[in-house]
Scaffold this motif. Structure first.
Motif, PDB file in Angstrom:
ATOM      1  N   VAL A 192      56.199 -83.637   5.244  1.00  0.00           N
ATOM      2  CA  VAL A 192      56.818 -83.148   6.266  1.00  0.00           C
ATOM      3  C   VAL A 192      56.901 -83.928   7.488  1.00  0.00           C
ATOM      4  N   GLU A 193      58.339 -84.112   7.983  1.00  0.00           N
ATOM      5  CA  GLU A 193      58.589 -84.769   9.134  1.00  0.00           C
ATOM      6  C   GLU A 193      58.822 -84.004  10.363  1.00  0.00           C
ATOM      7  N   LEU A 194      57.947 -84.138  11.480  1.00  0.00           N
ATOM      8  CA  LEU A 194      57.972 -83.472  12.842  1.00  0.00           C
ATOM      9  C   LEU A 194      59.033 -84.250  13.599  1.00  0.00           C
ATOM     10  N   GLY A 195      59.954 -83.513  14.445  1.00  0.00           N
ATOM     11  CA  GLY A 195      61.125 -84.108  15.202  1.00  0.00           C
ATOM     12  C   GLY A 195      61.756 -85.213  14.563  1.00  0.00           C
ATOM     13  N   SER A 196      62.434 -84.515  13.559  1.00  0.00           N
ATOM     14  CA  SER A 196      63.249 -85.590  12.350  1.00  0.00           C
ATOM     15  C   SER A 196      64.462 -85.990  13.286  1.00  0.00           C
ATOM     16  N   GLY A 197      64.973 -85.465  14.255  1.00  0.00           N
ATOM     17  CA  GLY A 197      66.306 -86.137  14.783  1.00  0.00           C
ATOM     18  C   GLY A 197      67.234 -86.143  13.970  1.00  0.00           C
ATOM     19  N   THR A 198      67.779 -87.053  13.531  1.00  0.00           N
ATOM     20  CA  THR A 198      68.845 -87.235  12.529  1.00  0.00           C
ATOM     21  C   THR A 198      68.601 -87.192  11.121  1.00  0.00           C
ATOM     22  N   GLY A 199      67.062 -87.126  10.879  1.00  0.00           N
ATOM     23  CA  GLY A 199      66.617 -86.894   9.558  1.00  0.00           C
ATOM     24  C   GLY A 199      66.732 -88.081   8.652  1.00  0.00           C
ATOM     25  N   VAL A 200      66.986 -89.424   9.334  1.00  0.00           N
ATOM     26  CA  VAL A 200      67.013 -90.669   8.209  1.00  0.00           C
ATOM     27  C   VAL A 200      65.624 -90.977   7.537  1.00  0.00           C
ATOM     28  N   VAL A 201      64.678 -90.727   8.328  1.00  0.00           N
ATOM     29  CA  VAL A 201      63.286 -91.221   7.681  1.00  0.00           C
ATOM     30  C   VAL A 201      62.786 -90.365   6.770  1.00  0.00           C
ATOM     31  N   GLY A 202      63.018 -89.288   6.919  1.00  0.00           N
ATOM     32  CA  GLY A 202      62.490 -88.069   5.804  1.00  0.00           C
ATOM     33  C   GLY A 202      63.589 -88.147   4.554  1.00  0.00           C
ATOM     34  N   LEU A 203      64.983 -88.537   5.049  1.00  0.00           N
ATOM     35  CA  LEU A 203      65.757 -88.538   3.676  1.00  0.00           C
ATOM     36  C   LEU A 203      65.498 -89.856   3.029  1.00  0.00           C
ATOM     37  N   VAL A 204      64.980 -90.891   3.713  1.00  0.00           N
ATOM     38  CA  VAL A 204      64.453 -92.241   3.001  1.00  0.00           C
ATOM     39  C   VAL A 204      63.092 -91.777   2.192  1.00  0.00           C
ATOM     40  N   CYS A 205      62.498 -90.975   2.475  1.00  0.00           N
ATOM     41  CA  CYS A 205      61.252 -90.571   1.647  1.00  0.00           C
ATOM     42  C   CYS A 205      61.822 -89.804   0.601  1.00  0.00           C
ATOM     43  N   ALA A 206      62.633 -88.916   0.786  1.00  0.00           N
ATOM     44  CA  ALA A 206      63.285 -88.162  -0.513  1.00  0.00           C
ATOM     45  C   ALA A 206      63.820 -89.305  -1.622  1.00  0.00           C
ATOM     46  N   ALA A 207      64.578 -90.184  -1.070  1.00  0.00           N
ATOM     47  CA  ALA A 207      65.354 -91.191  -2.181  1.00  0.00           C
ATOM     48  C   ALA A 207      64.084 -92.041  -2.607  1.00  0.00           C
ATOM     49  N   LEU A 208      62.921 -92.252  -2.118  1.00  0.00           N
ATOM     50  CA  LEU A 208      61.869 -93.034  -2.638  1.00  0.00           C
ATOM     51  C   LEU A 208      61.211 -92.359  -3.662  1.00  0.00           C
ATOM     52  N   GLY A 209      61.266 -91.088  -3.875  1.00  0.00           N
ATOM     53  CA  GLY A 209      60.772 -90.347  -4.527  1.00  0.00           C
ATOM     54  C   GLY A 209      59.598 -89.400  -4.425  1.00  0.00           C
ATOM     55  N   ALA A 210      59.702 -88.905  -3.232  1.00  0.00           N
ATOM     56  CA  ALA A 210      58.734 -87.804  -2.540  1.00  0.00           C
ATOM     57  C   ALA A 210      59.066 -86.490  -3.363  1.00  0.00           C
ATOM     58  N   ALA A 211      57.923 -85.829  -3.766  1.00  0.00           N
ATOM     59  CA  ALA A 211      57.933 -84.634  -4.606  1.00  0.00           C
ATOM     60  C   ALA A 211      59.019 -83.491  -3.741  1.00  0.00           C
ATOM     61  N   SER A 212      58.582 -83.382  -2.309  1.00  0.00           N
ATOM     62  CA  SER A 212      59.473 -82.678  -1.678  1.00  0.00           C
ATOM     63  C   SER A 212      59.468 -83.192  -0.184  1.00  0.00           C
ATOM     64  N   VAL A 213      60.407 -82.768   0.553  1.00  0.00           N
ATOM     65  CA  VAL A 213      60.639 -83.398   1.994  1.00  0.00           C
ATOM     66  C   VAL A 213      61.003 -82.135   2.830  1.00  0.00           C
ATOM     67  N   THR A 214      60.468 -81.934   3.888  1.00  0.00           N
ATOM     68  CA  THR A 214      60.893 -80.947   4.635  1.00  0.00           C
ATOM     69  C   THR A 214      61.000 -81.625   6.190  1.00  0.00           C
ATOM     70  N   LEU A 215      62.221 -81.414   6.450  1.00  0.00           N
ATOM     71  CA  LEU A 215      62.668 -81.925   7.858  1.00  0.00           C
ATOM     72  C   LEU A 215      62.579 -80.908   8.822  1.00  0.00           C
ATOM     73  N   THR A 216      61.860 -81.180  10.147  1.00  0.00           N
ATOM     74  CA  THR A 216      61.906 -80.124  11.191  1.00  0.00           C
ATOM     75  C   THR A 216      62.153 -80.641  12.438  1.00  0.00           C
ATOM     76  N   ASP A 217      62.450 -79.881  13.256  1.00  0.00           N
ATOM     77  CA  ASP A 217      62.794 -80.130  14.802  1.00  0.00           C
ATOM     78  C   ASP A 217      62.939 -78.834  15.324  1.00  0.00           C
ATOM     79  N   MET A 218      63.033 -78.800  16.775  1.00  0.00           N
ATOM     80  CA  MET A 218      63.169 -77.772  17.247  1.00  0.00           C
ATOM     81  C   MET A 218      64.487 -76.967  17.154  1.00  0.00           C
ATOM     82  N   PRO A 219      64.492 -75.601  17.023  1.00  0.00           N
ATOM     83  CA  PRO A 219      65.745 -74.972  16.502  1.00  0.00           C
ATOM     84  C   PRO A 219      67.042 -75.385  16.974  1.00  0.00           C
TER      85      PRO A 219
END
Length: 216
Positions: A56-83
């Motif tokens: 899970v990424e908090l304060g994802s912003g553009t989402g780049v870091v979490g999307l890299v995690c997904a591409a690296l084989g994370a089982a799941s990635v949840t991108l979060t930020d303020m609504p």
């Protein structure tokens, strides 16, 4: 964002000149910050940190870091930020080729309803990731961030926070004090190198001041 560890580049939309008028949220969320790119590069060099893990990424912003995690084989990635900041993340997640592994959800730090929704079903995360989310907030906000990390982390999880030293270290200490109280001492890794190569006509001048703090 490109790296040899990725099978394909991460395509992103970002708004480098965004201000507070963007979707009524702090416009900083819509910018692609250099530390996010340097952290993404570090993760590509250490894919075992996220491969096969629930992230899970908090304060994802553009989402780049979490999307890299997904591409690296994370089982799941949840991108979060303020609504109000989620629309850009959704657009970038839609550009990603990791659609099945990536979800987007609101998470205002300390919001009990948001936390309950995130914990429903999976019960927590193996990796709680934050990048460039600590800067000049109030002590209440920073302690809420640490408490949110604690609530989302499974036993044995790793909590990663990438931080660039600027002029606000005195104010920012409230986070580090709270995190140390909740998790114990961190280990730290210098995030070396420049993000200029990734930034297309932007100059990165902060390469000596970035660190990754890992709480376990």
């Amino acid at each position: 964002f490109e790296h040899a560890a990725l099978s394909a580049p991460i395509e992103l939309e970002h708004l480098p000149d965004a201000g507070p008028e963007v979707m009524d949220a702090d416009g900083t969320f819509a910018r692609l910050w250099p530390t996010a790119l340097v952290l993404s590069n570090w993760l590509c060099e250490h894919p075992e940190v996220v491969a096969g893990k629930r992230v899970v990424e908090l304060g994802s912003g553009t989402g780049v870091v979490g999307l890299v995690c997904a591409a690296l084989g994370a089982a799941s990635v949840t991108l979060t930020d303020m609504p109000d900041a989620l629309e850009l993340i959704r657009r970038n997640a839609a550009l990603s080729r990791q659609k099945g592994a990536v979800t987007v959800a609101p998470c205002t730090w300390g919001d009990a309803d948001h936390l309950a929704d995130l914990l429903r079903g999976g019960g927590g995360f193996d990796v709680v990731l934050c990048c460039e989310v600590v800067y000049q907030q109030s002590a209440d906000v920073l302690t809420a961030l640490a408490a949110t990390q604690r609530a989302l982390a499974l036993p044995g999880a790793k909590v990663l926070l990438a931080y660039e030293f600027r002029c606000a270290i005195v104010e920012d200490l409230a986070y580090f004090d709270a995190a140390t109280e909740l998790f114990g001492d961190s280990t730290s890794h210098a995030l070396t190198g420049s993000a200029t190569a990734f930034m297309h006509n932007h100059i990165d001048d902060g390469g000596d001041d970035r660190w990754l703090y890992v709480y376990a």
